[in-house]
Scaffold this motif. Structure first.
Motif, PDB file in Angstrom:
ATOM      1  N   UNK A 129       3.433  -3.253   8.385  1.00 40.03           N
ATOM      2  CA  UNK A 129       4.793  -2.800   8.683  1.00 40.03           C
ATOM      3  C   UNK A 129       5.337  -2.044   7.470  1.00 40.03           C
ATOM      4  N   UNK A 130       6.415  -1.273   7.635  1.00 33.90           N
ATOM      5  CA  UNK A 130       6.985  -0.544   6.499  1.00 33.90           C
ATOM      6  C   UNK A 130       7.558  -1.504   5.460  1.00 33.90           C
TER       7      UNK A 130
ATOM      8  N   UNK B  76      -3.893   4.236   8.600  1.00 27.39           N
ATOM      9  CA  UNK B  76      -2.536   4.761   8.460  1.00 27.39           C
ATOM     10  C   UNK B  76      -2.465   6.031   7.608  1.00 27.39           C
ATOM     11  N   UNK B  77      -3.617   6.598   7.281  1.00 31.82           N
ATOM     12  CA  UNK B  77      -3.688   7.888   6.588  1.00 31.82           C
ATOM     13  C   UNK B  77      -2.797   7.891   5.342  1.00 31.82           C
ATOM     14  N   UNK B  78      -2.954   6.880   4.514  1.00 33.39           N
ATOM     15  CA  UNK B  78      -2.065   6.705   3.374  1.00 33.39           C
ATOM     16  C   UNK B  78      -2.357   7.646   2.206  1.00 33.39           C
TER      17      UNK B  78
ATOM     18  N   UNK C 251       0.850  -1.186   0.000  1.00 32.46           N
ATOM     19  CA  UNK C 251       0.000   0.000   0.000  1.00 32.46           C
ATOM     20  C   UNK C 251       0.887   1.238   0.000  1.00 32.46           C
ATOM     21  N   UNK C 252       0.840   1.987  -1.075  1.00 36.06           N
ATOM     22  CA  UNK C 252       1.757   3.110  -1.256  1.00 36.06           C
ATOM     23  C   UNK C 252       1.269   4.370  -0.548  1.00 36.06           C
ATOM     24  N   UNK C 253       2.222   5.267  -0.280  1.00 36.25           N
ATOM     25  CA  UNK C 253       1.910   6.590   0.273  1.00 36.25           C
ATOM     26  C   UNK C 253       2.852   7.609  -0.353  1.00 36.25           C
TER      27      UNK C 253
ATOM     28  N   UNK D  10       5.988   2.767   0.916  1.00 39.04           N
ATOM     29  CA  UNK D  10       4.791   1.935   1.032  1.00 39.04           C
ATOM     30  C   UNK D  10       4.811   1.167   2.337  1.00 39.04           C
ATOM     31  N   UNK D  11       3.633   0.673   2.713  1.00 41.74           N
ATOM     32  CA  UNK D  11       3.501  -0.245   3.838  1.00 41.74           C
ATOM     33  C   UNK D  11       3.150  -1.620   3.292  1.00 41.74           C
TER      34      UNK D  11
END
Length: 494
Positions: free
Chosen positions: A256-257, A287-289, A205-207, A263-264
């Motif tokens: 986790x990172x 996680x407010x991604x 999951x990218x941020x 990303x997570x």
């Protein structure tokens, strides 16, 4: 059907592509006419010639124009966008619902009704925001979720189609072939994907960087409910209970990172597969991604007047995986310490949650669902022995009844102002509790509990006039300012 093909300045977009600028990841997608493929701005393939590039506001718009997703940068992994103005918020609320539910059993008319607008108005603002109709966006989200499952898991193709919201395998195969010009089974053969263990699924999951992971993890660690949640130096884990129709699907998640990536890594138990879109959406919210750290940092720059350590680059607002759980804990935390509220929440989960098997010894039960709390009559007699005073027990039950009946919606896609007004009418819900719930459950970026002890203490060094005026400059990102102030006090205390 109308498609908005160039919502952004072409030169600026191309410059962002050339720089692989992660700040623009998810803000636009580039279609390359010479290859027929569309990419994220961060894609590391050879930079195409500018004359061959077209830019789109969404992956759905790129696919509607005939482009296929890049197998290297994987557009399905791009982060989303946080809401800003009112029209954008409505459109993005609709997009959140589509991403969360995939609308397997609903139509666009039903979606518009959920948002309190006409389907015509929904189509208009959706086209303005994303460049395509809600139906086209829905098809793309289903296809991209299926693509992610095909790439990252060993699930059978039929199960992939059903999980992504397709009513039939034939419909899935036809649309996949039409859009991506290959069969689903070929995608699995053409990607280097290791098979996952049978009892779990793992996703990236990218941020948008930077990401203040340690600050967010510290916040969650202090409030983690033993038995339900566990926080280590590197990971957040918890149990999950997600209702879909008449069935509650129980399981666990671990986040986790991701090494060397913005990303997570999220791992979920296979038991959550029937509610996978909902679970992934909850993780993104927790996680407010979808935050835009550059915009937040710019607006909070005046916080430097309070401390040279502010604002913290990449600060995130911890959301909620289970909104009822989070709101209940907020009620339990009224006028008591964080530790005391945690103790009460632990007792509540142990007494009325359900047992669940996990590979982690510290996780053993789910937090009780609203329906379970509704059935506790008289509620004070059930929660009183746990140490919960009668007034707060009645507040929790009133909240549970509102959520169970559907009169209250605690979700990022809900209208925050309306839901806050409803919460204020519940017994025991004052301004602090409502602002806190809006911040974490509703994903409202401009919540500001100005009566909070920690907020007032952090601002105490300023002159009275400055204490009133400075927070106004932080809008519309005052939720991030609030978290920053709490973190500042915690750091100072240490």
């Amino acid at each position: 059907m109308e498609i908005r093909t160039l919502p952004l300045d072409k030169t600026a977009c191309y410059d962002a592509m050339r720089a692989h600028d992660s700040r623009f990841d998810g803000r636009f997608f580039c279609g390359v006419s010479s290859t027929g493929i569309y990419c994220r701005p961060i894609c590391r393939v050879k930079l195409p010639q500018e004359k061959n590039c077209s830019f789109f506001p969404s992956a759905a718009a790129a696919e509607a124009a005939g482009y296929r997703p890049c197998l290297r940068c994987r557009p399905e992994l791009a982060p989303g966008l946080a809401p800003a103005d009112s029209f954008a918020r409505i459109a993005r609320s609709a997009a959140r619902i589509i991403e969360t539910e995939c609308l397997a059993d609903q139509k666009i008319v039903d979606l518009a009704e959920m948002l309190g607008i006409t389907d015509r108005h929904l189509r208009r603002i959706f086209l303005s925001e994303y460049g395509v109709s809600p139906v086209q966006f829905l098809q793309t989200r289903r296809l991209l979720l299926a693509k992610s499952l095909l790439t990252d898991t060993s699930l059978p193709v039929t199960e992939v189609a059903m999980t992504a919201g397709f009513g039939s395998i034939r419909r899935f195969n036809d649309l996949f072939q039409k859009r991506y010009r290959l069969a689903p089974s070929r995608l699995r053969k053409e990607t280097e994907s290791g098979l996952r263990v049978a009892d779990s699924l793992t996703f990236t999951l990218a941020y948008r960087p930077p990401y203040a992971w340690n600050e967010l993890l510290s916040f969650l660690r202090d409030r983690a409910i033993p038995g339900v949640e566990s926080v280590t130096a590197e990971a957040y884990r918890r149990t999950a209970a997600i209702r879909k129709g008449d069935t509650v699907h129980k399981g666990w998640i671990s986040v986790s990172p991701a090494p060397r990536r913005d990303a997570l890594t999220a791992t979920l138990s296979m038991s959550l597969l029937p509610v996978l879109p909902q679970a992934l959406a909850r993780i993104r919210h927790l996680f407010d991604l979808d935050s835009d750290p550059a915009a937040v940092q710019e607006k909070l720059s005046s916080m430097a007047a309070l401390s040279p350590h502010l604002p913290v680059a990449g600060i995130r607002v911890p959301g909620s995986f289970d909104a009822f759980e989070m709101a209940t804990r907020a009620v339990l935390g009224q006028q008591v310490t964080v530790k005391a509220a945690r103790t009460l929440a632990t007792r509540l989960a142990a007494s009325f949650g359900e047992k669940v098997e996990t590979p982690f010894a510290e996780l053993c039960c789910t937090f009780p669902l609203p329906e379970r709390v509704c059935g506790l009559e008289p509620v004070a007699d059930h929660l009183g022995p746990l140490g919960v005073i009668g007034a707060r027990a009645r507040s929790i039950q009133a909240l549970a009844q509102g959520i169970s009946s559907g009169s209250i919606t605690l979700s990022p896609h809900a209208d925050a102002a309306q839901e806050m007004a409803k919460l204020l009418k519940l017994p025991g819900f004052g301004p602090w509790t409502v602002q806190y719930v809006a911040m974490r459950a509703l994903g409202w970026p401009d919540a500001f509990p100005d009566t909070d002890y920690g907020v007032k203490k952090a601002l105490a060094t300023l002159p009275e006039g400055k204490r009133r005026e400075l927070p106004k400059t932080w809008s519309p990102w005052r939720s991030y300012a609030t978290i920053s102030l709490w973190n500042l006090l915690s750091t100072t205390k240490e």
